[in-house]
Design a protein around this motif. Structure first.
Motif, mmCIF file in Angstrom:
data_model
loop_
_atom_site.group_PDB
_atom_site.id
_atom_site.type_symbol
_atom_site.label_atom_id
_atom_site.label_comp_id
_atom_site.label_asym_id
_atom_site.label_seq_id
_atom_site.Cartn_x
_atom_site.Cartn_y
_atom_site.Cartn_z
ATOM 1 N N MET A 1 0.847 -1.102 0.504
ATOM 2 C CA MET A 1 0.478 -0.328 -0.044
ATOM 3 C C MET A 1 0.975 0.958 -0.093
ATOM 4 O O MET A 1 1.954 1.014 0.389
ATOM 5 N N LEU A 2 1.012 2.069 -1.309
ATOM 6 C CA LEU A 2 1.275 3.531 -0.725
ATOM 7 C C LEU A 2 1.192 4.364 0.978
ATOM 8 O O LEU A 2 -0.351 4.052 1.335
ATOM 9 N N THR A 3 1.995 4.912 0.898
ATOM 10 C CA THR A 3 2.043 5.489 1.943
ATOM 11 C C THR A 3 2.191 6.675 2.685
ATOM 12 O O THR A 3 3.013 7.491 1.474
ATOM 13 N N VAL A 4 3.131 7.773 3.391
ATOM 14 C CA VAL A 4 3.135 8.717 4.287
ATOM 15 C C VAL A 4 4.280 9.474 3.055
ATOM 16 O O VAL A 4 5.152 8.224 3.313
ATOM 17 N N GLY A 5 4.381 10.531 1.900
ATOM 18 C CA GLY A 5 5.883 10.581 1.482
ATOM 19 C C GLY A 5 6.080 10.164 0.085
ATOM 20 O O GLY A 5 6.644 10.645 -0.666
ATOM 21 N N GLU A 112 -7.904 0.813 -11.742
ATOM 22 C CA GLU A 112 -6.158 1.336 -11.635
ATOM 23 C C GLU A 112 -5.978 1.890 -10.356
ATOM 24 O O GLU A 112 -4.773 1.935 -10.103
ATOM 25 N N LEU A 113 -6.851 3.002 -10.092
ATOM 26 C CA LEU A 113 -6.199 3.477 -8.542
ATOM 27 C C LEU A 113 -6.303 2.987 -7.535
ATOM 28 O O LEU A 113 -5.491 3.078 -6.485
ATOM 29 N N SER A 114 -7.345 1.813 -7.342
ATOM 30 C CA SER A 114 -7.250 0.825 -5.765
ATOM 31 C C SER A 114 -5.789 0.442 -6.339
ATOM 32 O O SER A 114 -5.616 -0.088 -4.954
ATOM 33 N N ALA A 115 -5.628 -0.298 -7.117
ATOM 34 C CA ALA A 115 -4.574 -1.230 -7.437
ATOM 35 C C ALA A 115 -3.015 -0.541 -7.223
ATOM 36 O O ALA A 115 -2.110 -0.882 -6.773
ATOM 37 N N ALA A 116 -3.303 1.210 -7.841
ATOM 38 C CA ALA A 116 -2.081 1.988 -7.796
ATOM 39 C C ALA A 116 -1.702 2.181 -6.231
ATOM 40 O O ALA A 116 -1.033 2.307 -5.670
ATOM 41 N N LEU A 117 -3.052 2.646 -5.705
ATOM 42 C CA LEU A 117 -2.510 2.302 -4.237
ATOM 43 C C LEU A 117 -2.027 1.663 -3.092
ATOM 44 O O LEU A 117 -2.443 1.208 -2.422
ATOM 45 N N GLY A 118 -2.627 -0.124 -3.924
ATOM 46 C CA GLY A 118 -2.274 -1.183 -2.978
ATOM 47 C C GLY A 118 -3.478 -1.428 -1.908
ATOM 48 O O GLY A 118 -3.346 -1.971 -1.030
#
Length: 191
Positions: A1-5, A112-118
């Motif tokens: 999952m993408l996170t802070v930073g 696509e957005l949900s997958a990119a965010l993990g």
């Protein structure tokens, strides 16, 4: 999952417009929202698993009730699921809690957005209840995720946004109007 930073991913999604304009019928209810929309503003982007469910409208309505508070902080709120804009529109028409929704409902139908965010649930293939606070430069400053069965607290998202916008050290349970921590004073006191 993408996170802070991390940089929030680029996107371009169909959406049901906010407010009564969103109920104008096909052709009048829809817009396109992208990562370039609302440039220079803070963004709250929250995801829910599916339309026509039980926990989701409680969260969506709660975020909408705070939309004026977010706007006062130069912040826009986007709600997202993997349902289509047509399903979003139909849900709004038949659900009293979200009929006059003051925030747009984005359709991530290709995931696509949900997958990119993990944030896709590995078994159900739908977004987890993820929330992101994104600064005006497009950098994620806060990320939170709940499982499919537990709703989140939009008041807490607002509190964290307030803290982030101070650019100060904010202690546990800090709320807007309270003093931030003064690191210099804390060092002096410890010495």
């Amino acid at each position: 999952m993408l996170t802070v930073g991390d940089k929030f991913p680029s996107f371009k999604l169909a959406a049901v417009k906010a407010g009564p304009e969103g109920l104008g019928g096909p052709g009048k209810s829809f817009t396109e929202i992208s990562s370039e929309s609302d440039a220079g503003k803070w963004k709250i982007v929250f995801f829910w698993p599916k339309d026509f469910t039980f926990v989701c409208p409680t969260e969506i309505a709660a975020f909408a009730k705070l939309s004026g508070e977010f706007a006062d902080r130069d912040t826009v709120v986007y709600g997202v699921s993997t349902d289509s804009e047509f399903v979003h529109l139909n849900w709004r028409v038949y659900n009293d809690d979200i009929r006059d929704l003051s925030i747009p409902m984005l359709a991530d139908i290709k995931r696509e957005l949900s997958a990119a965010l993990g944030i896709l649930d590995k078994e159900a293939g739908v977004p987890l209840r993820a929330t992101f606070i994104v600064d005006p430069d497009g950098t994620i400053q806060w990320a939170s995720v709940n499982g499919l069965n537990v709703g989140r607290n939009p008041q807490e998202v607002l509190r964290v946004l307030d803290a982030l916008q101070t650019d100060e050290l904010c202690p546990c349970n800090w709320t807007k109007g309270e003093e931030a921590l003064d690191a210099q004073k804390l060092f002096e006191k410890a010495a």
